[in-house]
Design an enzyme around this catalytic site. Sequence first.
Site, PDB file in Angstrom:
ATOM      1  N   ILE A  62      15.453  42.198 -11.722  1.00 24.34           N
ATOM      2  CA  ILE A  62      13.949  42.608 -10.652  1.00 24.34           C
ATOM      3  C   ILE A  62      13.652  43.897 -11.146  1.00 24.34           C
ATOM      4  O   ILE A  62      11.953  43.858 -11.498  1.00 24.34           O
ATOM      5  CB  ILE A  62      15.026  43.197  -9.689  1.00 24.34           C
ATOM      6  CG1 ILE A  62      13.684  42.879  -8.751  1.00 24.34           C
ATOM      7  CG2 ILE A  62      15.537  44.337  -9.773  1.00 24.34           C
ATOM      8  CD1 ILE A  62      12.977  41.234  -9.133  1.00 24.34           C
ATOM      9  N   SER A  89      20.389  54.755 -15.248  1.00 24.29           N
ATOM     10  CA  SER A  89      21.008  53.430 -14.813  1.00 24.29           C
ATOM     11  C   SER A  89      22.353  53.494 -15.068  1.00 24.29           C
ATOM     12  O   SER A  89      22.715  53.822 -16.565  1.00 24.29           O
ATOM     13  CB  SER A  89      20.567  51.840 -15.776  1.00 24.29           C
ATOM     14  OG  SER A  89      21.514  50.941 -14.917  1.00 24.29           O
ATOM     15  N   ARG A  90      23.849  52.731 -15.160  1.00 23.02           N
ATOM     16  CA  ARG A  90      24.971  53.382 -15.981  1.00 23.02           C
ATOM     17  C   ARG A  90      25.052  51.996 -16.923  1.00 23.02           C
ATOM     18  O   ARG A  90      25.699  52.569 -17.950  1.00 23.02           O
ATOM     19  CB  ARG A  90      26.294  51.750 -14.453  1.00 23.02           C
ATOM     20  CG  ARG A  90      26.234  53.113 -13.655  1.00 23.02           C
ATOM     21  CD  ARG A  90      26.885  52.625 -13.052  1.00 23.02           C
ATOM     22  NE  ARG A  90      26.648  51.108 -12.480  1.00 23.02           N
ATOM     23  CZ  ARG A  90      28.456  50.723 -10.941  1.00 23.02           C
ATOM     24  NH1 ARG A  90      29.447  50.950 -11.944  1.00 23.02           N
ATOM     25  NH2 ARG A  90      27.805  48.880 -11.360  1.00 23.02           N
ATOM     26  N   LYS A 141      14.607  45.698  -1.707  1.00 18.89           N
ATOM     27  CA  LYS A 141      14.578  44.759   0.101  1.00 18.89           C
ATOM     28  C   LYS A 141      16.570  44.186  -0.476  1.00 18.89           C
ATOM     29  O   LYS A 141      16.697  43.802  -2.008  1.00 18.89           O
ATOM     30  CB  LYS A 141      13.624  43.689   0.338  1.00 18.89           C
ATOM     31  CG  LYS A 141      13.644  43.207  -0.890  1.00 18.89           C
ATOM     32  CD  LYS A 141      15.108  41.340  -0.783  1.00 18.89           C
ATOM     33  CE  LYS A 141      14.881  40.896  -1.704  1.00 18.89           C
ATOM     34  NZ  LYS A 141      16.451  39.861  -1.562  1.00 18.89           N
ATOM     35  N   ASP A 171      20.841  37.920   1.396  1.00 19.68           N
ATOM     36  CA  ASP A 171      19.846  38.258   0.486  1.00 19.68           C
ATOM     37  C   ASP A 171      18.794  37.429  -0.121  1.00 19.68           C
ATOM     38  O   ASP A 171      16.990  38.073   0.079  1.00 19.68           O
ATOM     39  CB  ASP A 171      21.056  39.116  -1.047  1.00 19.68           C
ATOM     40  CG  ASP A 171      20.163  39.584  -1.580  1.00 19.68           C
ATOM     41  OD1 ASP A 171      19.639  40.486  -2.181  1.00 19.68           O
ATOM     42  OD2 ASP A 171      19.447  38.421  -2.707  1.00 19.68           O
TER      43      ASP A 171
END
Length: 308
Positions: free
Chosen positions: A14, A36-37, A90, A168
């Site tokens: 996303i 970020s991992r 969201k 979701d």
Amino acid sequence: MSPINLAIVGVGKIVRDQHLPAVAKNSDYKLIAAASRHGTVDGIDNFKSIDEMLAAVPAIDAVSLCMPPQYRYEAAEKALSAGKHVFLEKPPGATLSEVADLEALAAAKGVSLFASWHSRYAPAVEAARSFLAGTTISSMQVIWKEDVRHWHPNQDWIWQAGGLGVFDPGINALSIVTHILPRPVFITAATLEFPENRDAPIAASITFSDARGLDLKADFDWRQTGKQSWDIVADTEAGEMVLSEGGAKLSIDGKLVHEEPEQEYPMLYKRFAEIVKAGKSDVDLAPLRHVADAFMLGRRKFVEAFHD
């Protein structure tokens, strides 16, 4: 005013598809870091955790949080405590209580918190809202059905408690409905279908009403194949309204009356810049509250196991 020094946490699909292009086109922002991992963003400083990023880059003004909702509270609390404005993808959190706590923290720290609902910025949503404001609605039906294997392949978090399952995508429909209806609605009944091997629902059928007895039904399903369905249909005194393709098109009595290019995420970042400059927050929890109500009121029905 100088650009807002922005950082992004959670570099996944996303972010690459929507957040990065929207930020790149908006002169209100300068993207300076990411955490970020697994993912990285070219041309900026990258870190494995938000803790490392906040410690190393004090110039950050605002943070966009794009990780799964189960992990968002901790990251948001750290960013707000460090005096950073926060953009929440969201749904804004896994529970109502944690988002309420973040809103209070943002107010105490004097920074902005934005609960973003991208579907509210679909091209025809405002036109639908204006149309419904000028007529009487007798009934409404929401059909939000898509193929989870296509949109969320091998994403285990979405099936875990707090991942919301079919809500979701369904919460996108709820974000539109709560925006376009002239009066608040409340759930009167719900059936949630849970695969035997999952902790979140794969389908939901919900009925709503309002203070004047509106007949509103919503069907969410993640087992759709072929053409995906993201439609809201309302019977009104002024004719049948169809808001289709996730809010992209508006038709009245079969005639297309509104269609524009999609600009959801550019509009979200425009709104975020507005509230940062104004020194306020924008945290509407109505869509998430309806999800919570569905879990509270809903009858659980178990269906066959789901496998990717």
